[in-house]
Design a protein around this motif. Sequence first.
Motif, PDB file in Angstrom:
ATOM      1  N   ILE A   1       0.860  -1.185   0.000  1.00  0.00           N
ATOM      2  CA  ILE A   1       0.000   0.000   0.000  1.00  0.00           C
ATOM      3  C   ILE A   1       0.891   1.227   0.000  1.00  0.00           C
ATOM      4  CG2 ILE A   1      -1.793   1.263   1.234  1.00  0.00           C
ATOM      5  CD1 ILE A   1      -2.679  -1.390   2.444  1.00  0.00           C
ATOM      6  N   GLU A   2       0.822   1.996  -1.068  1.00  0.00           N
ATOM      7  CA  GLU A   2       1.646   3.184  -1.175  1.00  0.00           C
ATOM      8  C   GLU A   2       1.068   4.309  -0.322  1.00  0.00           C
ATOM      9  OE1 GLU A   2       1.990   4.270  -5.196  1.00  0.00           O
ATOM     10  OE2 GLU A   2       3.108   2.472  -5.806  1.00  0.00           O
ATOM     11  N   PRO A   3       1.894   5.076   0.337  1.00  0.00           N
ATOM     12  CA  PRO A   3       1.389   6.203   1.151  1.00  0.00           C
ATOM     13  C   PRO A   3       0.838   7.311   0.261  1.00  0.00           C
ATOM     14  CG  PRO A   3       3.778   6.212   1.086  1.00  0.00           C
ATOM     15  CD  PRO A   3       3.353   4.933   0.419  1.00  0.00           C
ATOM     16  N   THR A   4      -0.234   7.945   0.741  1.00  0.00           N
ATOM     17  CA  THR A   4      -0.867   9.033  -0.009  1.00  0.00           C
ATOM     18  C   THR A   4      -0.386  10.401   0.430  1.00  0.00           C
ATOM     19  OG1 THR A   4      -2.701   9.018   1.557  1.00  0.00           O
ATOM     20  CG2 THR A   4      -2.945   7.666  -0.405  1.00  0.00           C
ATOM     21  N   GLU A   5       0.345  10.481   1.535  1.00  0.00           N
ATOM     22  CA  GLU A   5       0.821  11.774   2.010  1.00  0.00           C
ATOM     23  C   GLU A   5       1.980  12.256   1.159  1.00  0.00           C
ATOM     24  OE1 GLU A   5       1.805  11.386   6.066  1.00  0.00           O
ATOM     25  OE2 GLU A   5      -0.255  10.982   6.730  1.00  0.00           O
ATOM     26  N   ALA A   6       2.024  13.584   0.968  1.00  0.00           N
ATOM     27  CA  ALA A   6       3.095  14.165   0.159  1.00  0.00           C
ATOM     28  C   ALA A   6       4.383  14.258   0.963  1.00  0.00           C
ATOM     29  CB  ALA A   6       2.677  15.546  -0.318  1.00  0.00           C
ATOM     30  N   ASN A   7       5.502  14.111   0.282  1.00  0.00           N
ATOM     31  CA  ASN A   7       6.805  14.262   0.906  1.00  0.00           C
ATOM     32  C   ASN A   7       7.703  15.071  -0.011  1.00  0.00           C
ATOM     33  OD1 ASN A   7       7.483  12.426  -1.123  1.00  0.00           O
ATOM     34  ND2 ASN A   7       7.273  10.667   0.271  1.00  0.00           N
ATOM     35  N   GLN A   8       9.011  15.107   0.300  1.00  0.00           N
ATOM     36  CA  GLN A   8       9.906  15.917  -0.500  1.00  0.00           C
ATOM     37  C   GLN A   8      10.110  15.379  -1.911  1.00  0.00           C
ATOM     38  OE1 GLN A   8      10.640  14.319   2.209  1.00  0.00           O
ATOM     39  NE2 GLN A   8      12.456  13.001   1.987  1.00  0.00           N
ATOM     40  N   ASN A   9       9.752  14.120  -2.138  1.00  0.00           N
ATOM     41  CA  ASN A   9       9.922  13.534  -3.477  1.00  0.00           C
ATOM     42  C   ASN A   9       8.654  13.623  -4.324  1.00  0.00           C
ATOM     43  OD1 ASN A   9      12.563  12.784  -2.805  1.00  0.00           O
ATOM     44  ND2 ASN A   9      11.840  10.871  -1.841  1.00  0.00           N
ATOM     45  N   THR A  10       7.558  14.156  -3.752  1.00  0.00           N
ATOM     46  CA  THR A  10       6.302  14.233  -4.506  1.00  0.00           C
ATOM     47  C   THR A  10       6.388  15.342  -5.553  1.00  0.00           C
ATOM     48  OG1 THR A  10       5.107  13.491  -2.552  1.00  0.00           O
ATOM     49  CG2 THR A  10       3.810  14.484  -4.303  1.00  0.00           C
ATOM     50  N   GLU A  11       5.976  15.018  -6.768  1.00  0.00           N
ATOM     51  CA  GLU A  11       5.998  15.992  -7.846  1.00  0.00           C
ATOM     52  C   GLU A  11       4.798  16.929  -7.719  1.00  0.00           C
ATOM     53  OE1 GLU A  11       6.128  14.083 -11.568  1.00  0.00           O
ATOM     54  OE2 GLU A  11       8.069  13.084 -11.227  1.00  0.00           O
ATOM     55  N   VAL A  12       5.056  18.215  -7.933  1.00  0.00           N
ATOM     56  CA  VAL A  12       4.006  19.222  -7.860  1.00  0.00           C
ATOM     57  C   VAL A  12       3.458  19.463  -9.249  1.00  0.00           C
ATOM     58  CG1 VAL A  12       3.448  21.583  -7.180  1.00  0.00           C
ATOM     59  CG2 VAL A  12       5.146  20.281  -5.882  1.00  0.00           C
TER      60      VAL A  12
END
Length: 234
Positions: free
Chosen positions: A94-105
């Motif tokens: 299950i992949e996390p849905t919260e954004a982190n520093q690697n999440t693309e904007v």
Amino acid sequence: MEAKKKEHLKLEKQSGLYFAIGMTLILGLVYAALEWKTFDQIINGTFGQLEIPDSLEEEIPPLVQLLPPPPPKIQVPEFLEIIKNDDPEPETFIEPTEANQNTEVASVTSIEFAEEETPEEVIFINVEEVPVFPGCEKSDDKRACFQEKMLKHVRKNFKYPENAIDMGLQGKVYLQFTVQKDGTIGGLKMRGPHQILESEAARIISKLPKMKPGKQRNQAVKVPFSIPITFQLQ
């Protein structure tokens, strides 16, 4: 002929005295009989005694609460047999849905804002651009100029009705009218002490000139305005 009994020995002479003595004795006996009292004999012995406590306290009987039965015991087998799985299924990740520093904007190309609807009617003290009374076009404070011109209009056109003077009518008439979107006057409402005074106040308002309408967000709106007119006899 001489009497057989002596005169001083006759009972008839003292009959009244004897009668009084007899009545006294009888009354004494009757009184003694009525006042006669008897008393019970006192018997020496031990008697019971009622004990009354100083304060009464309610004795609450103990409550017996039935507890639920205990849960059944889980029987554990004596021996556990472990079976090996030769072909295990892959676990689901299950992949996390919260954004982190690697999440693309995501890139934003344009932002659309919902336009606020302009109200149909705005009261005089809240409207952005008040109606412009003729003669106030170049005034810096058009709100104050509007009120000043309105008072001058009332004083100029005021006329005390003759029938109101004859009837001694006086008082204050409260009026509310609306400057429409085209600058005309409408929606007149009145409340006064008499219909004659209300009619005169309505006549004064009917002589108002056409104005430049009020605006809210650069759109023409209806602007209500209230004013009292006082009728007072000298």
